[in-house]
Design an enzyme around this catalytic site. Structure first.
Site, PDB file in Angstrom:
ATOM      1  N   ASP A   5      58.314  16.374 -33.929  1.00  0.00           N
ATOM      2  CA  ASP A   5      57.090  16.393 -34.728  1.00  0.00           C
ATOM      3  C   ASP A   5      55.961  16.906 -33.845  1.00  0.00           C
ATOM      4  O   ASP A   5      55.618  16.281 -32.836  1.00  0.00           O
ATOM      5  CB  ASP A   5      56.786  14.975 -35.236  1.00  0.00           C
ATOM      6  CG  ASP A   5      55.712  14.952 -36.310  1.00  0.00           C
ATOM      7  OD1 ASP A   5      55.268  16.038 -36.735  1.00  0.00           O
ATOM      8  OD2 ASP A   5      55.316  13.844 -36.730  1.00  0.00           O
ATOM      9  N   ASP A  51      55.695  21.869 -39.128  1.00  0.00           N
ATOM     10  CA  ASP A  51      55.495  21.183 -37.853  1.00  0.00           C
ATOM     11  C   ASP A  51      56.515  20.109 -37.532  1.00  0.00           C
ATOM     12  O   ASP A  51      56.329  19.354 -36.571  1.00  0.00           O
ATOM     13  CB  ASP A  51      54.089  20.567 -37.814  1.00  0.00           C
ATOM     14  CG  ASP A  51      53.863  19.568 -38.945  1.00  0.00           C
ATOM     15  OD1 ASP A  51      54.671  19.534 -39.899  1.00  0.00           O
ATOM     16  OD2 ASP A  51      52.876  18.810 -38.868  1.00  0.00           O
ATOM     17  N   GLU A  52      57.594  20.006 -38.284  1.00  0.00           N
ATOM     18  CA  GLU A  52      58.594  18.988 -37.955  1.00  0.00           C
ATOM     19  C   GLU A  52      59.971  19.394 -38.443  1.00  0.00           C
ATOM     20  O   GLU A  52      60.117  20.149 -39.403  1.00  0.00           O
ATOM     21  CB  GLU A  52      58.208  17.614 -38.516  1.00  0.00           C
ATOM     22  CG  GLU A  52      58.096  17.552 -40.027  1.00  0.00           C
ATOM     23  CD  GLU A  52      57.809  16.138 -40.519  1.00  0.00           C
ATOM     24  OE1 GLU A  52      58.434  15.182 -40.017  1.00  0.00           O
ATOM     25  OE2 GLU A  52      56.974  15.993 -41.430  1.00  0.00           O
TER      26      GLU A  52
END
Length: 359
Positions: free
Chosen positions: A14, A108-109
């Protein structure tokens, strides 16, 4: 030789305050300052906040006027989603050096299944450490990682030592780790569900584990099986590479039924902001907006509109939601739940085509 399969090795990566961190990386004047990515306009919303801004209570999906009130020195920066998408592709290219089993959740993860140690690093911890070091060295950003034997715990672990942290939860410690956490930390347990649980005396994973499956089914319906397994640290879901996204959205259950048209309109704006923030994080584009609403008598209805071109932005997304809802007013007994989703997701080859501006 034992026939018992070895535990899987799952990493959840993350990025730390991804959008805001990109802006601080690219503009030295923003470093160390409270930054919000989003619009500073009266009806604007925060898409992401730097850790300096979070110290003042600024959060994503918060109305900009509220964020400014909490942090008068807040610096607003317009989002650059094309830049975030490009950087996300660079990060995923790093992941691909360690495993082909990558399940992106947003820009983003992502989950990585590193059960097979392709580079011979010796452990999932070592793989996560090397990935984080490469992201810092090659891209100039920091990432947090959770390492465990399933997706549920790996995701919880990645949030444990943020920012720029690493948390490893081996199988022997999984159930006790989950037991000590507030249920509000569990994925899928929103504020309304958390309040319902608190009213039943369920505030931690240990409290939840003490409830029978029948009890949970009586109070939480189809969600009960997930809660029963999660409380015991059990999650058999595999990492699914290139899993197609069918829809992205958000919904809210209200503490009281909404009957006033102005109150319903404000609720749609709030849901649209939360849903569109998820759309932006995903990097997806789609053509269909679906409104979901539940009446006081628990009957649930959906209404949808499909466009020839992808939805151009949050304003258009919210406007379609308002239009669909207006046709249903007044709602008998009021509205207890509202949701908005984007579907009709574009294929990858369509995704990078420019969006035509609205007239």
């Amino acid at each position: 030789m034992s026939d018992t399969p070895s535990p899987r090795k799952i990493i959840h990566i993350d990025m730390d305050a991804f959008y805001a961190s990109v802006e601080q990386r690219d503009n030295a004047e923003l470093r160390g300052r409270p930054v919000a990515v989003g619009s500073a306009e009266a009806r604007g919303v925060v898409a992401a906040a730097s850790y300096e801004a979070r110290a003042f209570g600024v959060r994503s999906a918060m109305p900009s006027i509220t964020a400014r009130r909490r942090c008068p020195e807040l610096v607003f920066v317009r989002p650059r989603f094309d830049v975030y998408r490009t950087i996300s592709h660079q990060i995923r290219a790093i992941f691909a050096d360690y495993t082909p089993l990558i399940e992106p959740l947003a820009l983003d993860e992502a989950y990585l299944d590193v059960t097979e140690d392709l580079r011979g690093l010796g452990s999932a911890r070592a793989i996560a450490q090397e990935i984080r070091a490469r992201i810092r060295a090659e891209i100039g950003l920091t990432a947090s990682a959770g390492v465990s034997y399933n997706k549920f715990i790996a995701k919880l672990a990645s949030d444990q030592n943020k920012p720029d942290g690493l948390c490893v939860i081996p199988p022997a410690k999984g159930p006790s780790f989950v037991a000590a956490l507030p249920v509000a930390r569990f994925h899928g347990v929103g504020p309304v569900t958390a309040r319902r649980m608190a009213a039943l005396g369920i505030e931690t994973g240990e409290d939840l584990r003490g409830q029978s499956l029948d009890f949970l089914r009586a109070h939480f319906g189809s969600h009960a099986d997930y809660l029963h397994s999660a409380a015991r640290g059990v999650d058999e879901r595999p990492v699914r590479p290139d899993r197609p996204t069918k829809s992205i959205g958000a919904e809210r259950t209200f503490d009281h039924n909404l009957a006033d048209p102005g109150e319903i309109a404000a609720a749609i704006d709030h849901v649209a902001e939360a849903a569109w923030e998820r759309v932006m994080r995903s990097g997806e584009r789609g053509r269909t907006v679906t409104l979901k609403f539940r009446r006081a008598d628990f009957r649930t209805f959906t209404r949808a509109r499909s466009l020839a071109d992808p939805v151009a932005g949050r304003a258009q997304f919210a406007a379609i939601g308002h239009s669909l809802m207006t046709r249903e007013l007044p709602v008998e007994g009021g509205v207890r739940l509202l949701g908005l989703t984007l579907s009709g997701i574009l294929d990858p080859e369509e995704r990078d085509q420019p969006v035509l501006p609205l007239d």
